[in-house]
Motif scaffolding. Structure first.
Motif, PDB file in Angstrom:
ATOM      1  N   LEU A  78      35.785  -7.096 -35.126  1.00 55.60           N
ATOM      2  CA  LEU A  78      36.740  -6.995 -36.232  1.00 55.60           C
ATOM      3  C   LEU A  78      38.161  -7.221 -35.724  1.00 55.60           C
ATOM      4  O   LEU A  78      38.492  -6.861 -34.594  1.00 55.60           O
ATOM      5  CB  LEU A  78      36.644  -5.622 -36.899  1.00 55.60           C
ATOM      6  N   PHE A  79      38.995  -7.786 -36.612  1.00 54.97           N
ATOM      7  CA  PHE A  79      40.367  -8.138 -36.253  1.00 54.97           C
ATOM      8  C   PHE A  79      41.318  -7.652 -37.332  1.00 54.97           C
ATOM      9  O   PHE A  79      40.936  -7.518 -38.502  1.00 54.97           O
ATOM     10  CB  PHE A  79      40.479  -9.655 -36.061  1.00 54.97           C
ATOM     11  N   ALA A  80      42.553  -7.400 -36.954  1.00 53.74           N
ATOM     12  CA  ALA A  80      43.556  -6.902 -37.882  1.00 53.74           C
ATOM     13  C   ALA A  80      44.033  -7.992 -38.838  1.00 53.74           C
ATOM     14  O   ALA A  80      44.499  -7.686 -39.940  1.00 53.74           O
ATOM     15  CB  ALA A  80      44.744  -6.317 -37.113  1.00 53.74           C
ATOM     16  N   ASN A  81      43.912  -9.252 -38.420  1.00 53.11           N
ATOM     17  CA  ASN A  81      44.376 -10.347 -39.270  1.00 53.11           C
ATOM     18  C   ASN A  81      43.677 -11.651 -38.880  1.00 53.11           C
ATOM     19  O   ASN A  81      42.994 -11.706 -37.853  1.00 53.11           O
ATOM     20  CB  ASN A  81      45.900 -10.489 -39.178  1.00 53.11           C
ATOM     21  N   ALA A  82      43.868 -12.660 -39.689  1.00 52.37           N
ATOM     22  CA  ALA A  82      43.208 -13.950 -39.463  1.00 52.37           C
ATOM     23  C   ALA A  82      43.693 -14.615 -38.178  1.00 52.37           C
ATOM     24  O   ALA A  82      42.907 -15.260 -37.477  1.00 52.37           O
ATOM     25  CB  ALA A  82      43.433 -14.873 -40.657  1.00 52.37           C
ATOM     26  N   LYS A  83      44.967 -14.449 -37.852  1.00 48.48           N
ATOM     27  CA  LYS A  83      45.493 -15.064 -36.632  1.00 48.48           C
ATOM     28  C   LYS A  83      44.779 -14.506 -35.401  1.00 48.48           C
ATOM     29  O   LYS A  83      44.393 -15.259 -34.507  1.00 48.48           O
ATOM     30  CB  LYS A  83      46.995 -14.823 -36.516  1.00 48.48           C
ATOM     31  N   HIS A  84      44.590 -13.201 -35.342  1.00 47.80           N
ATOM     32  CA  HIS A  84      43.887 -12.583 -34.203  1.00 47.80           C
ATOM     33  C   HIS A  84      42.448 -13.075 -34.133  1.00 47.80           C
ATOM     34  O   HIS A  84      41.930 -13.338 -33.053  1.00 47.80           O
ATOM     35  CB  HIS A  84      43.930 -11.066 -34.294  1.00 47.80           C
ATOM     36  N   ARG A  85      41.798 -13.186 -35.292  1.00 46.80           N
ATOM     37  CA  ARG A  85      40.422 -13.685 -35.305  1.00 46.80           C
ATOM     38  C   ARG A  85      40.368 -15.105 -34.735  1.00 46.80           C
ATOM     39  O   ARG A  85      39.511 -15.408 -33.902  1.00 46.80           O
ATOM     40  CB  ARG A  85      39.844 -13.664 -36.719  1.00 46.80           C
ATOM     41  N   GLU A  86      41.281 -15.953 -35.124  1.00 48.23           N
ATOM     42  CA  GLU A  86      41.305 -17.336 -34.626  1.00 48.23           C
ATOM     43  C   GLU A  86      41.611 -17.379 -33.130  1.00 48.23           C
ATOM     44  O   GLU A  86      41.038 -18.190 -32.395  1.00 48.23           O
ATOM     45  CB  GLU A  86      42.297 -18.181 -35.415  1.00 48.23           C
ATOM     46  N   MET A  87      42.509 -16.521 -32.665  1.00 50.77           N
ATOM     47  CA  MET A  87      42.807 -16.454 -31.228  1.00 50.77           C
ATOM     48  C   MET A  87      41.550 -16.071 -30.449  1.00 50.77           C
ATOM     49  O   MET A  87      41.272 -16.644 -29.398  1.00 50.77           O
ATOM     50  CB  MET A  87      43.944 -15.448 -30.966  1.00 50.77           C
ATOM     51  N   PHE A  88      40.803 -15.100 -30.963  1.00 50.99           N
ATOM     52  CA  PHE A  88      39.575 -14.662 -30.293  1.00 50.99           C
ATOM     53  C   PHE A  88      38.528 -15.768 -30.304  1.00 50.99           C
ATOM     54  O   PHE A  88      37.894 -16.032 -29.281  1.00 50.99           O
ATOM     55  CB  PHE A  88      39.020 -13.402 -30.972  1.00 50.99           C
ATOM     56  N   ILE A  89      38.345 -16.408 -31.439  1.00 48.01           N
ATOM     57  CA  ILE A  89      37.346 -17.474 -31.543  1.00 48.01           C
ATOM     58  C   ILE A  89      37.631 -18.575 -30.535  1.00 48.01           C
ATOM     59  O   ILE A  89      36.714 -19.115 -29.918  1.00 48.01           O
ATOM     60  CB  ILE A  89      37.285 -18.028 -32.982  1.00 48.01           C
ATOM     61  N   SER A  90      38.908 -18.884 -30.318  1.00 48.80           N
ATOM     62  CA  SER A  90      39.250 -19.974 -29.398  1.00 48.80           C
ATOM     63  C   SER A  90      39.089 -19.577 -27.931  1.00 48.80           C
ATOM     64  O   SER A  90      38.842 -20.437 -27.087  1.00 48.80           O
ATOM     65  CB  SER A  90      40.660 -20.490 -29.656  1.00 48.80           C
ATOM     66  N   GLU A  91      39.189 -18.284 -27.597  1.00 50.07           N
ATOM     67  CA  GLU A  91      39.074 -17.822 -26.205  1.00 50.07           C
ATOM     68  C   GLU A  91      38.479 -16.409 -26.143  1.00 50.07           C
ATOM     69  O   GLU A  91      39.155 -15.477 -25.710  1.00 50.07           O
ATOM     70  CB  GLU A  91      40.438 -17.804 -25.533  1.00 50.07           C
ATOM     71  N   PRO A  92      37.226 -16.238 -26.531  1.00 51.99           N
ATOM     72  CA  PRO A  92      36.678 -14.867 -26.582  1.00 51.99           C
ATOM     73  C   PRO A  92      36.666 -14.156 -25.234  1.00 51.99           C
ATOM     74  O   PRO A  92      36.928 -12.952 -25.173  1.00 51.99           O
ATOM     75  CB  PRO A  92      35.259 -15.063 -27.129  1.00 51.99           C
ATOM     76  N   ILE A  93      36.392 -14.866 -24.160  1.00 53.75           N
ATOM     77  CA  ILE A  93      36.349 -14.221 -22.837  1.00 53.75           C
ATOM     78  C   ILE A  93      37.723 -13.673 -22.457  1.00 53.75           C
ATOM     79  O   ILE A  93      37.822 -12.641 -21.807  1.00 53.75           O
ATOM     80  CB  ILE A  93      35.845 -15.211 -21.761  1.00 53.75           C
ATOM     81  N   LYS A  94      38.768 -14.325 -22.887  1.00 54.31           N
ATOM     82  CA  LYS A  94      40.134 -13.872 -22.574  1.00 54.31           C
ATOM     83  C   LYS A  94      40.414 -12.503 -23.193  1.00 54.31           C
ATOM     84  O   LYS A  94      41.106 -11.680 -22.585  1.00 54.31           O
ATOM     85  CB  LYS A  94      41.141 -14.897 -23.096  1.00 54.31           C
ATOM     86  N   TYR A  95      39.884 -12.257 -24.385  1.00 51.01           N
ATOM     87  CA  TYR A  95      40.222 -11.035 -25.118  1.00 51.01           C
ATOM     88  C   TYR A  95      39.149  -9.946 -25.078  1.00 51.01           C
ATOM     89  O   TYR A  95      39.452  -8.780 -25.309  1.00 51.01           O
ATOM     90  CB  TYR A  95      40.529 -11.381 -26.581  1.00 51.01           C
ATOM     91  N   ALA A  96      37.922 -10.314 -24.816  1.00 51.15           N
ATOM     92  CA  ALA A  96      36.843  -9.325 -24.819  1.00 51.15           C
ATOM     93  C   ALA A  96      37.019  -8.349 -23.658  1.00 51.15           C
ATOM     94  O   ALA A  96      37.453  -8.729 -22.571  1.00 51.15           O
ATOM     95  CB  ALA A  96      35.496 -10.037 -24.705  1.00 51.15           C
ATOM     96  N   PRO A  97      36.666  -7.095 -23.884  1.00 55.22           N
ATOM     97  CA  PRO A  97      36.781  -6.121 -22.790  1.00 55.22           C
ATOM     98  C   PRO A  97      35.791  -6.430 -21.678  1.00 55.22           C
ATOM     99  O   PRO A  97      34.716  -6.976 -21.907  1.00 55.22           O
ATOM    100  CB  PRO A  97      36.466  -4.786 -23.457  1.00 55.22           C
TER     101      PRO A  97
END
Length: 180
Positions: A78-97
């Protein structure tokens, strides 16, 4: 030891494919050596519904919304907004714990705990580490030079134990209900 809440058999081919993609994406890091994602005992979503991108962009834990969700590794994030969701989709390994969102301090000790406090986190060298509680997060950060290499070494075995427990004990559902 506890297992994650997801259950059901996954093909070895999928696990190998996830491993190869994760390995390539993180340049050899073992933090996502399999597809284990900690969803807690009752949440069914990654990081108990907190936005993984917000840790980096806002420097704090922020609850996500089902309105801005994305499934990755078979788990809703889950994401706080669409921009965060798109950032995660483009680089999930960068943001995943790291370590699938399990307590990094426990992984460093060669064990695992599903219980993490999403507000007990550290970003170290551009990577997100979730910890059991805020006091433990401070201890982890104070000993990061020893803790991270230990956790990196231990993660493949811990992840394998989680996977084995998922099949043998029916996942966390088995632990909670007594089902096997």
């Amino acid at each position: 030891m506890h297992a994650g809440t997801r259950s059901g058999a996954r093909g070895i081919g999928r696990s190998v494919a996830v491993f190869v993609v994760a390995l390539a994406a993180v340049g050899g890091s073992r933090a996502f050596a399999d597809d284990s994602v900690n969803t807690g005992y009752f949440g069914g979503v990654a990081i108990m519904g907190y936005d993984p991108v917000a840790y980096f962009t806002e420097g704090k834990a922020v609850k996500g919304s089902e309105e801005f969700s994305h499934e990755w590794l078979g788990t809703p994030w889950l994401f706080a907004n669409a921009k965060h969701r798109e950032m995660f989709i483009s680089e999930p390994i960068k943001y995943a714990p790291q370590y699938g969102g399990y307590c990094a301090g426990e992984v460093a000790l060669g064990s695992v705990t599903i219980n993490v406090d999403p507000e007990a986190f550290k970003i170290i060298d551009g990577k997100l580490y979730l910890i059991y509680d805020k006091g433990s997060a401070e201890g982890f950060a104070a000993h990061v030079a020893e803790a991270v290499p230990k956790a990196d070494r231990n993660w493949p075995k811990v992840a394998a134990d989680l996977e084995r427990d998922r099949y043998h004990a029916g996942g966390a559902r088995g632990y909670l209900t007594g089902e096997k």
